[in-house]
Write a protein that holds these residues in place. Structure first.
Motif, PDB file in Angstrom:
ATOM      1  N   PHE A 279      -7.981  -7.208   5.027  1.00 49.98           N
ATOM      2  CA  PHE A 279      -6.928  -7.559   4.086  1.00 49.98           C
ATOM      3  C   PHE A 279      -5.645  -7.941   4.814  1.00 49.98           C
ATOM      4  N   GLN A 281      -1.610  -9.385   3.298  1.00 47.97           N
ATOM      5  CA  GLN A 281      -0.847  -9.895   2.145  1.00 47.97           C
ATOM      6  C   GLN A 281      -0.834 -11.421   2.226  1.00 47.97           C
ATOM      7  N   PHE A 309      -4.927   3.527   1.064  1.00 46.17           N
ATOM      8  CA  PHE A 309      -5.211   2.084   1.086  1.00 46.17           C
ATOM      9  C   PHE A 309      -4.261   1.412   2.098  1.00 46.17           C
ATOM     10  N   ALA A 310      -4.250   1.948   3.308  1.00 50.62           N
ATOM     11  CA  ALA A 310      -3.232   1.556   4.295  1.00 50.62           C
ATOM     12  C   ALA A 310      -3.509   0.213   4.957  1.00 50.62           C
ATOM     13  N   GLY A 311      -4.716  -0.364   4.787  1.00 55.84           N
ATOM     14  CA  GLY A 311      -5.044  -1.622   5.454  1.00 55.84           C
ATOM     15  C   GLY A 311      -4.942  -1.439   6.966  1.00 55.84           C
ATOM     16  N   ASN A 314       0.230  -2.315   7.567  1.00 52.38           N
ATOM     17  CA  ASN A 314       1.370  -3.132   7.140  1.00 52.38           C
ATOM     18  C   ASN A 314       2.573  -2.284   6.738  1.00 52.38           C
ATOM     19  N   PHE A 315       2.359  -1.243   5.936  1.00 55.59           N
ATOM     20  CA  PHE A 315       3.465  -0.329   5.591  1.00 55.59           C
ATOM     21  C   PHE A 315       3.579   0.783   6.635  1.00 55.59           C
ATOM     22  N   GLU A 330      -7.798   4.756   4.920  1.00 52.60           N
ATOM     23  CA  GLU A 330      -8.305   3.386   4.729  1.00 52.60           C
ATOM     24  C   GLU A 330      -9.810   3.421   4.972  1.00 52.60           C
ATOM     25  N   ASP A 331     -10.600   2.714   4.147  1.00 56.94           N
ATOM     26  CA  ASP A 331     -12.048   2.818   4.345  1.00 56.94           C
ATOM     27  C   ASP A 331     -12.680   1.624   5.047  1.00 56.94           C
ATOM     28  N   ASP A 332     -11.917   0.566   5.308  1.00 57.62           N
ATOM     29  CA  ASP A 332     -12.520  -0.595   5.990  1.00 57.62           C
ATOM     30  C   ASP A 332     -12.533  -0.361   7.507  1.00 57.62           C
ATOM     31  N   LEU A 359     -11.693   6.842   5.276  1.00 63.12           N
ATOM     32  CA  LEU A 359     -12.196   7.626   4.156  1.00 63.12           C
ATOM     33  C   LEU A 359     -11.913   6.885   2.853  1.00 63.12           C
ATOM     34  N   ASP A 360     -12.730   7.165   1.845  1.00 62.62           N
ATOM     35  CA  ASP A 360     -12.443   6.667   0.501  1.00 62.62           C
ATOM     36  C   ASP A 360     -11.194   7.397  -0.033  1.00 62.62           C
ATOM     37  N   ALA A 361     -10.263   6.645  -0.610  1.00 60.65           N
ATOM     38  CA  ALA A 361      -8.978   7.226  -1.026  1.00 60.65           C
ATOM     39  C   ALA A 361      -9.160   8.333  -2.070  1.00 60.65           C
ATOM     40  N   ASP A 381      -1.444   1.522  -2.210  1.00 64.86           N
ATOM     41  CA  ASP A 381      -1.528   0.083  -2.476  1.00 64.86           C
ATOM     42  C   ASP A 381      -2.993  -0.305  -2.672  1.00 64.86           C
TER      43      ASP A 381
HETATM   44  C1  LIG Z   1      -4.297  -4.281  -1.357  1.00 63.21           C
HETATM   45  S1  LIG Z   1      -4.890  -3.831   0.229  1.00 63.21           S
HETATM   46  C2  LIG Z   1      -3.464  -3.089   0.908  1.00 63.21           C
HETATM   47  C3  LIG Z   1      -3.431  -2.927   2.388  1.00 63.21           C
HETATM   48  C4  LIG Z   1      -2.051  -2.669   3.022  1.00 63.21           C
HETATM   49  N1  LIG Z   1      -1.262  -1.740   2.258  1.00 63.21           N
HETATM   50  C5  LIG Z   1      -1.293  -3.959   3.228  1.00 63.21           C
HETATM   51  O1  LIG Z   1      -0.212  -4.113   2.660  1.00 63.21           O
HETATM   52  O2  LIG Z   1      -1.772  -4.816   4.001  1.00 63.21           O
HETATM   53  C6  LIG Z   1      -5.970  -2.538  -0.146  1.00 63.21           C
HETATM   54  C7  LIG Z   1      -6.631  -1.878   1.046  1.00 63.21           C
HETATM   55  O3  LIG Z   1      -7.426  -0.786   0.565  1.00 63.21           O
HETATM   56  C8  LIG Z   1      -8.644  -0.734   1.258  1.00 63.21           C
HETATM   57  N2  LIG Z   1      -9.573  -0.056   0.342  1.00 63.21           N
HETATM   58  C9  LIG Z   1     -10.250  -0.589  -0.702  1.00 63.21           C
HETATM   59  N3  LIG Z   1     -10.928   0.367  -1.362  1.00 63.21           N
HETATM   60  C10 LIG Z   1     -10.666   1.540  -0.724  1.00 63.21           C
HETATM   61  C11 LIG Z   1     -11.048   2.882  -0.949  1.00 63.21           C
HETATM   62  N4  LIG Z   1     -11.852   3.197  -1.969  1.00 63.21           N
HETATM   63  N5  LIG Z   1     -10.593   3.841  -0.134  1.00 63.21           N
HETATM   64  C12 LIG Z   1      -9.771   3.526   0.905  1.00 63.21           C
HETATM   65  N6  LIG Z   1      -9.361   2.258   1.176  1.00 63.21           N
HETATM   66  C13 LIG Z   1      -9.802   1.280   0.368  1.00 63.21           C
HETATM   67  C14 LIG Z   1      -8.977  -2.168   1.583  1.00 63.21           C
HETATM   68  O4  LIG Z   1      -9.815  -2.245   2.707  1.00 63.21           O
HETATM   69  C15 LIG Z   1      -7.581  -2.742   1.850  1.00 63.21           C
HETATM   70  O5  LIG Z   1      -7.253  -2.645   3.207  1.00 63.21           O
END
Ligand SMILES: C[S@@+](CC[C@H](N)C(=O)[O-])C[C@H]1O[C@@H](n2cnc3c(N)ncnc32)[C@H](O)[C@@H]1O
Length: 455
Positions: A279, A281, A309-311, A314-315, A330-332, A359-361, A381
């Motif tokens: 991911f 932005q 959901f830290a990606g 970015n934050f 973050e799970d990716d 981990l899954d959020a 996020d």
């Molecule tokens: C909208 S993006 C935001 C990423 C980051 N905050 C940014 O601004 O670049 C959502 C992120 O959540 C991760 N993600 C999606 N489902 C998830 C889950 N169930 N648990 C943890 N992370 C997850 C995705 O891989 C992605 O990196």
């Protein structure tokens, strides 16, 4: 007028548009004697307009339609800048003046949050209305002997063959033109795309170079197949297209560079290595604004932050300059690897300790709630699907101070905020950010404060 157009015009109904829906459609009611009393959602219509609309779908309480003719135009109406507007499924708000689009998105966000009593007083407009986009998914379709490469047609999964898109940044457009030409030329790269039949290409630009990801292409290890695939993908490389990755399951074949360093919201030495499957932005300049606002609202000085959901960070990298500790979930796989590298750098530069959890959020939140663990600050996020009810209920227990919720879908945001509000958290700020002009997409930030007995 052709016969079909004349028939449609005769079937058209005058509709007065009073608002804007989630998908960018005008919301209104039919006018005139004996008019249908159901709510209309009309594509291509703007608030304040009266349009002649034709029905495309009818439900018990709602009619979907599209604009046949604008009877009274909004002062914000313009001629759409894209030559394939209405044919391409990409951008649904081009008929509104660029400067008016942020306000329309504010209304979309507020429309979703109104039932929760949350106002969205501010919308931050994008510095650029066109040429801003740094990531895209292109679609590939094999039709007989021909290959189509471009974007989906409006309300369809058929591919509209395209070699240029006005919202893409210059390197992304260079890559689109190059891949389009290769698909048409019928060489080895085109043969590889043919294997997909229907597939996607993921593109990411850093403003100068582009990397391309092709999912669903399983490279075979150490045989002629892999060498052939490497040579075919290499055809796409030039001074701008610097890398192509084929990914099949857990296997990847990287030709050229697999990642670009995205520095837009931080210093060069903290640039985030990002690949086409991870991911990012959609716009670099507006992302800086987003990060600044999120960090200011989080007000994390010296505190402990849970970031979900830290990606790729970015934050995180901006939060780490303020907080004492950031737990980033973050799970990716690829994004979590970028977070780990960031954690090393912040550690070396004596910024906050960054702890990375792949981990899954929801699982993380449920676990923290069960342990009775709380955080002063939570930043989250999620993707469009949102956090979900189970996660939101756990979040309401884990968040002990300020929560900053960033969302790209105001409807799932509203659903996810409900358990927090029911548990006594109060919204203290909300704003909309226009990250993707010409589309109805909107980023919404809501800050919430926990009830006093929790902090
Ligand atoms: C909208 S993006 C935001 C990423 C980051 N905050 C940014 O601004 O670049 C959502 C992120 O959540 C991760 N993600 C999606 N489902 C998830 C889950 N169930 N648990 C943890 N992370 C997850 C995705 O891989 C992605 O990196």
């Amino acid at each position: 007028m052709k016969t079909t157009e004349a028939k449609e015009a005769a079937a058209g109904e005058p509709v007065e548009i009073r608002g804007i829906a989630h998908g960018g459609e005008g919301v209104g009611r039919a006018v005139g004697e004996g008019a249908d009393t159901r709510t209309w959602l009309v594509e291509g219509a703007l608030p304040g307009e009266q349009v002649l609309a034709v029905r495309s779908e009818e439900r018990r309480r709602m009619i979907r339609g599209r604009t046949l003719q604008v009877l009274t135009a909004s002062p914000d109406r313009v001629v759409p800048p894209c030559p394939v507007e209405g044919v391409c499924g990409g951008c649904g708000l081009q008929h509104a003046r660029a400067a008016a689009q942020a306000e329309l998105k504010r209304q979309i966000a507020e429309g979703a949050l109104r039932r929760l009593g949350i106002a969205v007083p501010q919308a931050l407009a994008s510095p650029r209305a066109l040429g801003y986009r740094r990531r895209a998914r292109l679609h590939v379709e094999r039709v007989g002997d021909a290959l189509r490469l471009g974007l989906h047609r409006r309300q369809s999964h058929d591919v509209l063959d395209l070699a240029h898109c006005p919202v893409f940044d210059a390197p992304l457009n260079h890559a689109l033109a190059r891949l389009h030409a290769l698909a048409g030329a019928g060489g080895a790269f085109a043969q590889v795309l043919r294997l997909l039949r229907r597939g996607e290409l993921h593109l990411l630009s850093d403003g100068a170079a582009v990397v391309v990801g092709i999912p669903g292409l399983a490279p075979r290890e150490g045989d002629d197949g892999e060498a052939g695939l490497r040579a075919a993908l290499g055809e796409a490389l030039d001074s701008v297209v610097v890398g192509v990755i084929a990914r099949g399951g857990r296997r990847e074949l990287v030709v050229g560079r697999g990642r670009l360093a995205l520095a837009d919201a931080g210093p060069e030495d903290m640039a985030i290595p990002t690949g086409p499957f991870e991911f990012a932005q959609a716009q670099a300049a507006q992302n800086q604004v987003l990060v600044e606002r999120v960090v200011a609202l989080a007000d994390a000085r010296g505190g402990q932050v849970l970031e979900l959901f830290a990606g790729g960070g970015n934050f995180t990298r901006a939060l780490a300059r303020e907080a004492a500790e950031v737990v980033a979930v973050e799970d990716d796989r690829g994004s979590a690897a970028a977070l780990l590298r960031l954690a090393k750098k912040t550690g070396a530069s004596r910024q906050a300790k960054v702890e990375v959890r792949r981990l899954d959020a929801t699982r993380a939140l449920v676990r923290y709630a069960a342990e009775g663990r709380g955080f002063d600050r939570v930043v989250l996020d999620p993707p469009r699907a949102g956090l979900g009810l189970q996660g939101a209920r756990a979040l309401a227990q884990v968040a002990r101070g300020r929560t900053v919720f960033v969302a790209c879908d105001p409807a799932t945001l509203a659903r996810d905020l409900e358990p927090l509000l029911e548990a006594g958290h109060r919204a203290s700020a909300a704003l909309a950010i226009d990250m993707m002009p010409m589309t109805p997409e909107v980023e919404v930030i809501v800050a919430l404060d926990a009830p006093r007995d929790r902090s």
